[in-house]
Enzyme design. Structure first.
Site, PDB file in Angstrom:
ATOM      1  N   SER A 176       0.794  -1.227   0.000  1.00 54.51           N
ATOM      2  CA  SER A 176       0.000   0.000   0.000  1.00 54.51           C
ATOM      3  C   SER A 176       0.824   1.275   0.000  1.00 54.51           C
ATOM      4  O   SER A 176       0.381   2.285  -0.540  1.00 54.51           O
ATOM      5  CB  SER A 176      -0.949   0.003   1.199  1.00 54.51           C
ATOM      6  OG  SER A 176      -0.222  -0.104   2.401  1.00 54.51           O
ATOM      7  N   HIS A 204      -5.183  -2.997  -2.837  1.00 56.93           N
ATOM      8  CA  HIS A 204      -4.727  -2.094  -3.907  1.00 56.93           C
ATOM      9  C   HIS A 204      -4.475  -2.826  -5.226  1.00 56.93           C
ATOM     10  O   HIS A 204      -3.940  -2.249  -6.164  1.00 56.93           O
ATOM     11  CB  HIS A 204      -3.454  -1.366  -3.475  1.00 56.93           C
ATOM     12  CG  HIS A 204      -3.684  -0.531  -2.260  1.00 56.93           C
ATOM     13  ND1 HIS A 204      -4.240   0.726  -2.313  1.00 56.93           N
ATOM     14  CD2 HIS A 204      -3.479  -0.803  -0.945  1.00 56.93           C
ATOM     15  CE1 HIS A 204      -4.346   1.205  -1.085  1.00 56.93           C
ATOM     16  NE2 HIS A 204      -3.897   0.297  -0.235  1.00 56.93           N
ATOM     17  N   LYS A 235     -11.854   1.074  -2.348  1.00 59.47           N
ATOM     18  CA  LYS A 235     -10.788   1.672  -3.161  1.00 59.47           C
ATOM     19  C   LYS A 235     -11.235   1.655  -4.631  1.00 59.47           C
ATOM     20  O   LYS A 235     -12.073   2.463  -5.019  1.00 59.47           O
ATOM     21  CB  LYS A 235      -9.476   0.965  -2.870  1.00 59.47           C
ATOM     22  CG  LYS A 235      -9.086   1.152  -1.391  1.00 59.47           C
ATOM     23  CD  LYS A 235      -7.822   0.496  -1.010  1.00 59.47           C
ATOM     24  CE  LYS A 235      -7.325   0.902   0.369  1.00 59.47           C
ATOM     25  NZ  LYS A 235      -8.221   0.711   1.487  1.00 59.47           N
TER      26      LYS A 235
END
Ligand SMILES: Cc1ncc(COP(=O)(O)O)c(C=O)c1O
Length: 394
Positions: A176, A204, A235
């Site tokens: 990350s 991610h 995200k």
């Protein structure tokens, strides 16, 4: 009793004090920050789906149909049709037997690790894993072995010493704060050889890498082979919440033992519906992933052209090493004055001495604005006396 005022003063002295800034409007490529227009280079709304009209409508429709909240934990009365549907879709998307929703990535990691690594067992964790994995290790009653970042030899050495004890290896898929990718083929081999479980956090990676944005595990051809894949909905999928994909048996085990699942209210239906629509958009518009990747390449190249050394490899997370927390925050402020918002990342998020600006691009940025931003970063860095940077330690 801890003296709170002294602690706050100490945080200020060390450049580690944090405060909230106010973003006006949705998470677009540009936003109003504390009332001023800036280019947003630190949002995880990677694919621009948080403010997509269809995602917004799905949330609004679900609020009208199902209400604002789920009312209880899934195991009490909070389990609703949208939860079941999204779990089916996520399992299909990740090519797993089953998926289980959690309230957030933080809750998924802490809950799953603590449930899976009990007393007398071991957890092997990459030293640069996300804080939620670190906290999961702290909550687990197992012994924790932290291996050097991406160092499979160090991990193999640790595994050898633990022979015979049930173990879990856990890693970020895309790291990350560093933007590099875990060596998943080697990790899977080691897990097989030592008969331990492997868990990959794709917070991610989902929507960012792999075929159709299916993540780092799919990119490595290991779907189904990695025991647990954690993903987040907040995200690239633009909503909120998280999930674990695994076998039916493992998800049933987590449903029965993961305390952060059992003792926490189910995700609100509007959020679940928004995530489901975002997932459909990811499926039907894979060009978003392509655009994210090309934007990342544009920013990396432009920063390098300014004499900076962006870290990471090919992902949308582009860190630029600065040094101390104070230097990093000062550079972030200089950039802000120039209309570019990139968050300074300091300890305890990253190790002491490795503070950095962490740029994240979105599919919705224009290449020209990314090049312009890189020029402004170069200018601000030179003004701050940071003429050439070295890549973040990997
Ligand atoms: C790798 C990683 N895992 C988990 C999380 C936590 O996810 P959430 O924000 O949904 O709690 C984050 C970031 O927030 C992350 O970067």
């Amino acid at each position: 009793m801890t003296d709170v005022a002294d602690r706050l003063e100490e945080l200020r002295d060390r450049g580690l004090h944090r405060r909230l800034r106010l973003v006006g409007g949705p998470q677009g490529p540009s936003v109003l920050l504390d009332g001023r227009p800036v280019l947003l280079l630190c949002s995880n709304n990677y694919l621009g789906l948080a403010d997509h009209p269809r995602v917004r409508s799905a949330a609004a429709d679900a609020a009208n149909r199902w209400g604002a909240g789920a009312g209880a934990s899934r195991l009490i009365s909070g389990n609703m049709e949208p939860h079941r549907q999204l779990e089916e879709r996520l399992a299909e998307f990740k090519r797993y037997e089953a998926a289980l929703l959690f309230g957030s990535g933080y809750l998924a990691n802490t809950g799953a690790i603590a449930a899976l690594a009990g007393r007398g067992e071991m957890v092997f964790s990459d030293e640069l894993n996300h804080a939620s994995i670190i906290d999961g290790c702290r909550l687990a009653r197992a012994e924790v072995f932290v291996y050097r970042h991406r160092d499979t030899e160090h991990l193999a050495w640790g595994l050898q010493r633990a022979t015979g004890r049930p173990a879990l290896i856990v890693t970020d898929g895309v790291f990350s704060m560093d933007g590099d990718v875990a060596p998943l083929e080697s990790l899977a081999q080691l897990a097989r050889r030592h008969a331990c479980r492997l868990m990959v956090d794709e917070a991610h990676a989902t929507g960012a890498i792999g075929p159709g944005g299916r993540g780092s595990v799919a990119a490595a051809g290991l779907s189904g082979e990695v025991d647990l894949v954690v993903g987040t909905l907040g995200k690239a999928l633009g909503a909120y919440g998280a999930y674990v994909c695994a076998s039916r048996e493992l998800t049933e085990f987590l449903l029965n033992t993961a305390r952060s699942f059992i003792f926490s209210t189910a995700l609100p239906p509007p959020v679940v519906a928004a995530a489901q629509t975002a997932l459909e958009l990811l499926d039907s518009e894979p060009q978003r992933v392509q655009r994210l990747r090309s934007n990342a390449a544009v920013l990396r190249e432009a920063l390098a052209g300014e004499g900076l050394a962006p870290g990471g490899t090919e992902t949308q997370i582009v860190p630029v090493a600065v040094g101390t927390a104070e230097q990093t925050m000062a550079l972030s402020e200089r950039l802000l004055e120039r209309g570019v918002f990139a968050q300074g990342i300091r300890p305890p998020t990253v190790p002491e001495g490795s503070s950095r600006l962490r740029f994240t691009v979105m599919a919705t940025h224009e290449a020209t604005e990314l090049r312009e931003a890189a020029g402004l970063v170069g200018e601000a860095a030179r003004e701050a006396g940071l003429s050439e940077s070295t890549p973040v330690a990997a």
